[in-house]
Write an enzyme that holds these catalytic residues in place. Structure first.
Site, short mmCIF file in Angstrom:
data_model
loop_
_atom_site.label_atom_id
_atom_site.label_comp_id
_atom_site.label_asym_id
_atom_site.label_seq_id
_atom_site.Cartn_x
_atom_site.Cartn_y
_atom_site.Cartn_z
N GLU A 3 0.87 -1.04 0.05
CA GLU A 3 0.07 -0.01 -0.05
C GLU A 3 1.04 1.17 0.08
O GLU A 3 2.10 0.97 -0.25
CB GLU A 3 -0.81 -0.12 1.18
CG GLU A 3 -1.95 -1.30 1.11
CD GLU A 3 -3.14 -1.24 1.95
OE1 GLU A 3 -3.57 -0.26 2.05
OE2 GLU A 3 -3.62 -2.51 2.20
N ARG A 149 -4.19 11.90 -12.77
CA ARG A 149 -5.28 11.10 -12.45
C ARG A 149 -5.28 10.45 -10.90
O ARG A 149 -6.27 9.77 -10.37
CB ARG A 149 -5.25 9.63 -13.08
CG ARG A 149 -5.90 9.85 -14.61
CD ARG A 149 -5.85 8.62 -15.35
NE ARG A 149 -4.60 8.23 -16.31
CZ ARG A 149 -3.85 7.18 -15.78
NH1 ARG A 149 -3.95 6.45 -14.89
NH2 ARG A 149 -2.75 6.95 -16.43
N ASN A 207 -6.54 -2.25 0.60
CA ASN A 207 -7.77 -2.83 1.19
C ASN A 207 -7.40 -3.08 2.79
O ASN A 207 -8.37 -2.91 3.58
CB ASN A 207 -7.71 -4.28 0.70
CG ASN A 207 -8.95 -5.07 0.91
OD1 ASN A 207 -10.08 -4.29 0.97
ND2 ASN A 207 -9.14 -6.17 0.76
N ARG A 289 -13.34 -6.66 -4.19
CA ARG A 289 -12.30 -6.88 -3.14
C ARG A 289 -13.07 -7.15 -1.88
O ARG A 289 -14.41 -6.71 -1.63
CB ARG A 289 -11.44 -5.50 -2.89
CG ARG A 289 -10.92 -4.85 -4.13
CD ARG A 289 -9.78 -5.97 -4.63
NE ARG A 289 -8.74 -6.25 -3.93
CZ ARG A 289 -7.70 -5.42 -3.80
NH1 ARG A 289 -7.63 -4.21 -4.12
NH2 ARG A 289 -6.88 -5.70 -2.93
#
Length: 300
Positions: A3, A149, A207, A289
């Site tokens: 992450e 983005r 997540n 997920r």
DNA sequence: CATCGATGTTTAA
DNA sequence: TAAACCTCGATGC
């Protein structure tokens, strides 16, 4: 591993061991041969992370790496290199064999094992990249398109009136980034759980941080993003900032701050009692997920 | 030794 | 929504 905290550690590690000196770049596996040729012999000037992207700047060219689900760097080198690389990016280690050096005085690396997409070498050590979802050389226009983005990254904030957050990017304060996050949430009707996984809303959350931040903030993951109370959304930003910083400091995600083996409150703890209220932790599929939460204490 | 699943994202349908 | 990408540790037989 990857992450946002992982990428910021990697950027720091690359700055420590590679920046400012010519490096050697190859693609033992062959899938990055053309890119490696462009980077080989160049001077990596500065590495930075934005969310889950790593960018290494070499003049106008930018090496972009995204680790995806299971990509990883491993760093290896002689004793000098190991001592320098004390930040301890994922999988750092000193070589176990007796180091030998070539005519230019560079450590001769071990032959690559497995599928090494890219190998970057310094005088005293090297790094192998395996399994990335993206490994590419960008021109400035392409680099701009990628970062356009991406939403705000809590790990890219600067103190008011201080510093730089990137080579050609305006530096933003915590308050500015948080305001952008709140604005992004207010414009979406998807659940807050889905919004946190959208890298245009906030960059770097995955997540685990999603599940753990929503738990600690007692937020129902299914609350529509645009119905979230602004104060609670601000608290969520602050919580994620704290968690990501802890991840950078420790090199792993550990959102349970008390001593002991347990690292997460709800992530992968479905079917067991919540440590806070005793209700049974649930898991469900949400946009592809797995989502983990406590139905007892995460309610509006 | 085979199978599964994972801290992710893009593309096609 | 599903498949593809492509690697490796955990699990099962």
């Amino acid at each position: 591993m990857p992450e946002g905290h992982t990428l910021h550690r990697l950027a720091a590690q690359i700055n420590t061991v590679f920046a400012g000196h010519p490096w050697r770049v190859s693609s033992p596996q062959g899938r990055f041969s053309a890119g490696a040729e462009r980077l080989d012999g160049q001077v990596p000037q500065h590495a930075e992370a934005w969310g889950k992207h790593l960018f290494v700047h070499l003049g106008p060219a930018v090496w972009q790496v995204h680790l995806g689900l299971y990509g990883a760097f491993s760093f290896r080198g002689d004793a000098d290199f190991a001592a320098e690389a004390t930040i301890g990016a994922p999988r750092a280690a000193a070589v176990t064999f007796e180091p030998t050096y070539d005519d230019d005085g560079w450590l001769i690396p071990e032959p690559p094992k497995g599928a090494v997409r890219a190998r970057v070498s310094a005088r005293h050590g090297w790094a192998d990249l395996r399994g990335p979802t993206t490994c590419a050389v960008l021109d400035p226009t392409e680099y701009q398109a990628v970062i356009d983005r991406l939403g705000p990254d809590p790990l890219r904030q600067v103190m008011p009136g201080q510093g730089e957050s990137g080579p050609q990017l305006p530096a933003q304060t915590d308050a500015e980034l948080r305001a952008t996050f709140l604005h992004n949430l207010s414009r979406r009707r998807i659940s807050i759980a889905a919004a946190l996984m959208d890298q245009a809303v906030i960059a770097g959350v995955g997540n685990i941080y999603r599940a753990e931040s929503l738990f600690l903030e007692r937020l129902d993951p299914y609350t529509p993003s645009n119905q979230l109370d602004p104060e609670r959304a601000a608290a969520l930003w602050d919580r994620l900032t704290e968690q990501l910083r802890d991840g950078v400091d420790e090199g792993r995600i550990r959102t349970v701050r008390t001593r002991g083996p347990r690292r997460h409150w709800v992530y992968k703890h479905q079917g067991t009692p919540c440590q806070r209220c005793g209700a049974v932790i649930e898991a469900a599929e949400l946009v592809g997920r797995r989502l983990y939460w406590c139905p007892g204490c995460q309610r509006d």
